[in-house]
Write a protein that holds these residues in place. Structure first.
Motif, mmCIF file in Angstrom:
data_model
loop_
_atom_site.group_PDB
_atom_site.id
_atom_site.type_symbol
_atom_site.label_atom_id
_atom_site.label_comp_id
_atom_site.label_asym_id
_atom_site.label_seq_id
_atom_site.Cartn_x
_atom_site.Cartn_y
_atom_site.Cartn_z
ATOM 1 N N GLY A 93 0.800 -1.217 0.000
ATOM 2 C CA GLY A 93 0.000 0.000 0.000
ATOM 3 C C GLY A 93 0.835 1.270 0.000
ATOM 4 N N ASN A 94 2.160 1.138 -0.090
ATOM 5 C CA ASN A 94 3.032 2.314 -0.144
ATOM 6 C C ASN A 94 2.744 3.133 -1.396
ATOM 7 O OD1 ASN A 94 4.261 1.490 2.204
ATOM 8 N ND2 ASN A 94 6.074 0.671 1.211
ATOM 9 N N ASN A 95 3.207 4.362 -1.378
ATOM 10 C CA ASN A 95 3.041 5.263 -2.509
ATOM 11 C C ASN A 95 4.012 4.863 -3.619
ATOM 12 O OD1 ASN A 95 2.358 7.432 -4.154
ATOM 13 N ND2 ASN A 95 3.759 8.823 -3.116
ATOM 14 N N PHE A 96 3.507 4.222 -4.651
ATOM 15 C CA PHE A 96 4.330 3.858 -5.790
ATOM 16 C C PHE A 96 3.481 3.960 -7.044
ATOM 17 C CE2 PHE A 96 2.269 -0.046 -4.716
ATOM 18 C CZ PHE A 96 2.088 -0.720 -5.909
ATOM 19 N N PHE A 97 4.142 3.901 -8.179
ATOM 20 C CA PHE A 97 3.484 4.080 -9.462
ATOM 21 C C PHE A 97 3.900 2.936 -10.368
ATOM 22 C CE2 PHE A 97 3.271 6.206 -13.685
ATOM 23 C CZ PHE A 97 1.937 6.560 -13.660
ATOM 24 N N MET A 98 2.944 2.298 -11.032
ATOM 25 C CA MET A 98 3.235 1.178 -11.919
ATOM 26 C C MET A 98 3.026 1.575 -13.370
ATOM 27 S SD MET A 98 1.581 -2.127 -10.106
ATOM 28 C CE MET A 98 -0.049 -1.409 -10.147
ATOM 29 N N VAL A 99 3.986 1.183 -14.189
ATOM 30 C CA VAL A 99 3.903 1.432 -15.625
ATOM 31 C C VAL A 99 4.049 0.088 -16.341
ATOM 32 C CG1 VAL A 99 4.863 2.652 -17.601
ATOM 33 C CG2 VAL A 99 4.950 3.706 -15.332
ATOM 34 N N ASP A 100 3.044 -0.250 -17.107
ATOM 35 C CA ASP A 100 3.043 -1.458 -17.931
ATOM 36 C C ASP A 100 3.540 -1.043 -19.305
ATOM 37 O OD1 ASP A 100 2.195 -3.504 -19.751
ATOM 38 O OD2 ASP A 100 0.661 -4.143 -18.326
ATOM 39 N N VAL A 101 4.652 -1.608 -19.755
ATOM 40 C CA VAL A 101 5.273 -1.156 -21.001
ATOM 41 C C VAL A 101 4.946 -2.047 -22.201
ATOM 42 C CG1 VAL A 101 7.122 0.088 -19.838
ATOM 43 C CG2 VAL A 101 7.473 -2.310 -20.449
ATOM 44 N N ARG A 102 3.926 -2.879 -22.041
ATOM 45 C CA ARG A 102 3.508 -3.744 -23.150
ATOM 46 C C ARG A 102 2.673 -2.952 -24.160
ATOM 47 N NH1 ARG A 102 0.096 -8.086 -20.528
ATOM 48 N NH2 ARG A 102 -0.602 -6.269 -19.378
ATOM 49 N N PRO A 103 2.498 -3.516 -25.356
ATOM 50 C CA PRO A 103 1.614 -2.862 -26.335
ATOM 51 C C PRO A 103 0.211 -2.678 -25.761
ATOM 52 C CG PRO A 103 2.843 -4.645 -27.370
ATOM 53 C CD PRO A 103 3.097 -4.740 -25.889
ATOM 54 N N ASP A 104 -0.494 -1.679 -26.256
ATOM 55 C CA ASP A 104 -1.807 -1.348 -25.692
ATOM 56 C C ASP A 104 -2.803 -2.505 -25.781
ATOM 57 O OD1 ASP A 104 -2.155 -1.133 -28.452
ATOM 58 O OD2 ASP A 104 -3.319 0.705 -28.331
ATOM 59 N N TYR A 105 -2.727 -3.333 -26.842
ATOM 60 C CA TYR A 105 -3.672 -4.442 -26.934
ATOM 61 C C TYR A 105 -3.427 -5.470 -25.836
ATOM 62 C CZ TYR A 105 -0.012 -7.220 -29.234
ATOM 63 O OH TYR A 105 1.142 -7.885 -29.525
ATOM 64 N N GLU A 106 -2.183 -5.656 -25.410
ATOM 65 C CA GLU A 106 -1.905 -6.560 -24.288
ATOM 66 C C GLU A 106 -2.363 -5.933 -22.981
ATOM 67 O OE1 GLU A 106 2.056 -8.131 -24.017
ATOM 68 O OE2 GLU A 106 2.105 -8.646 -26.141
ATOM 69 N N PHE A 107 -2.137 -4.633 -22.827
ATOM 70 C CA PHE A 107 -2.580 -3.921 -21.631
ATOM 71 C C PHE A 107 -4.099 -4.026 -21.488
ATOM 72 C CE2 PHE A 107 -3.968 0.004 -19.478
ATOM 73 C CZ PHE A 107 -3.201 -0.058 -18.318
ATOM 74 N N LYS A 108 -4.815 -3.829 -22.590
ATOM 75 C CA LYS A 108 -6.281 -3.898 -22.554
ATOM 76 C C LYS A 108 -6.781 -5.300 -22.234
ATOM 77 C CE LYS A 108 -6.918 -0.043 -25.697
ATOM 78 N NZ LYS A 108 -7.206 0.383 -27.061
ATOM 79 N N ALA A 109 -5.995 -6.320 -22.587
ATOM 80 C CA ALA A 109 -6.384 -7.704 -22.312
ATOM 81 C C ALA A 109 -6.243 -8.048 -20.825
ATOM 82 C CB ALA A 109 -5.561 -8.666 -23.153
ATOM 83 N N GLY A 110 -5.466 -7.261 -20.094
ATOM 84 C CA GLY A 110 -5.305 -7.496 -18.667
ATOM 85 C C GLY A 110 -4.043 -6.839 -18.140
ATOM 86 N N ILE A 127 8.234 -0.579 -13.229
ATOM 87 C CA ILE A 127 7.999 -0.744 -14.660
ATOM 88 C C ILE A 127 7.987 -2.236 -14.938
ATOM 89 C CG2 ILE A 127 8.902 -0.309 -16.973
ATOM 90 C CD1 ILE A 127 10.189 2.249 -15.791
ATOM 91 N N TYR A 128 6.919 -2.697 -15.557
ATOM 92 C CA TYR A 128 6.842 -4.133 -15.806
ATOM 93 C C TYR A 128 6.348 -4.432 -17.212
ATOM 94 C CZ TYR A 128 1.739 -4.183 -15.155
ATOM 95 O OH TYR A 128 0.389 -3.978 -15.290
ATOM 96 N N CYS A 129 6.616 -5.670 -17.619
ATOM 97 C CA CYS A 129 6.149 -6.176 -18.900
ATOM 98 C C CYS A 129 5.684 -7.619 -18.689
ATOM 99 C CB CYS A 129 7.239 -6.088 -19.965
ATOM 100 S SG CYS A 129 8.679 -7.091 -19.613
ATOM 101 N N ARG A 130 5.432 -8.301 -19.741
ATOM 102 C CA ARG A 130 4.889 -9.661 -19.658
ATOM 103 C C ARG A 130 5.939 -10.686 -19.256
ATOM 104 N NH1 ARG A 130 2.816 -11.580 -25.092
ATOM 105 N NH2 ARG A 130 5.013 -11.495 -25.435
ATOM 106 N N SER A 131 7.170 -10.529 -19.689
ATOM 107 C CA SER A 131 8.155 -11.600 -19.488
ATOM 108 C C SER A 131 9.466 -11.063 -18.950
ATOM 109 C CB SER A 131 8.409 -12.339 -20.793
ATOM 110 O OG SER A 131 8.940 -11.456 -21.757
ATOM 111 N N PHE A 132 10.219 -11.959 -18.363
ATOM 112 C CA PHE A 132 11.561 -11.642 -17.868
ATOM 113 C C PHE A 132 12.556 -12.423 -18.697
ATOM 114 C CE2 PHE A 132 8.815 -10.832 -14.307
ATOM 115 C CZ PHE A 132 9.320 -9.658 -13.793
ATOM 116 N N ARG A 133 13.736 -11.855 -18.905
ATOM 117 C CA ARG A 133 14.798 -12.544 -19.655
ATOM 118 C C ARG A 133 16.005 -12.730 -18.787
ATOM 119 N NH1 ARG A 133 14.051 -12.170 -25.588
ATOM 120 N NH2 ARG A 133 12.019 -11.274 -25.787
#
Length: 82
Positions: A19-36, A76-82
């Protein structure tokens, strides 16, 4: 470097649950973001062409997404890790 750090999925999950003050950014394409995405996350697509450097216009748009609060953590997150 410069206050940035990689985190594990478990550390990100703990921050999300805290619950801390943080900000999340999903860097995936918008169609993936809209899917979930994580509740509260904002979408800003970063593609392979952006790997080394954002063009000035895109960098400015990213700053606008992040906002002016420099005291909160940013995840900052995306779908996969390498």
């Amino acid at each position: 470097k410069d206050g940035y750090a990689l985190t594990t999925p478990q550390e990100a999950q703990a921050l999300y649950a805290s619950g801390n003050n943080f900000f999340m950014v999903d860097v995936r394409p918008d169609y993936e973001f809209k899917a979930g995405h994580l509740p509260g996350a904002k979408n800003f697509e970063i593609d392979l062409g952006d790997r080394l450097e954002l063009k000035p216009q895109k960098a400015e748009a990213f700053k606008n997404v992040l906002g002016t609060d420099k005291n909160r953590e940013i995840v900052i997150y995306c779908r996969s890790f390498r």
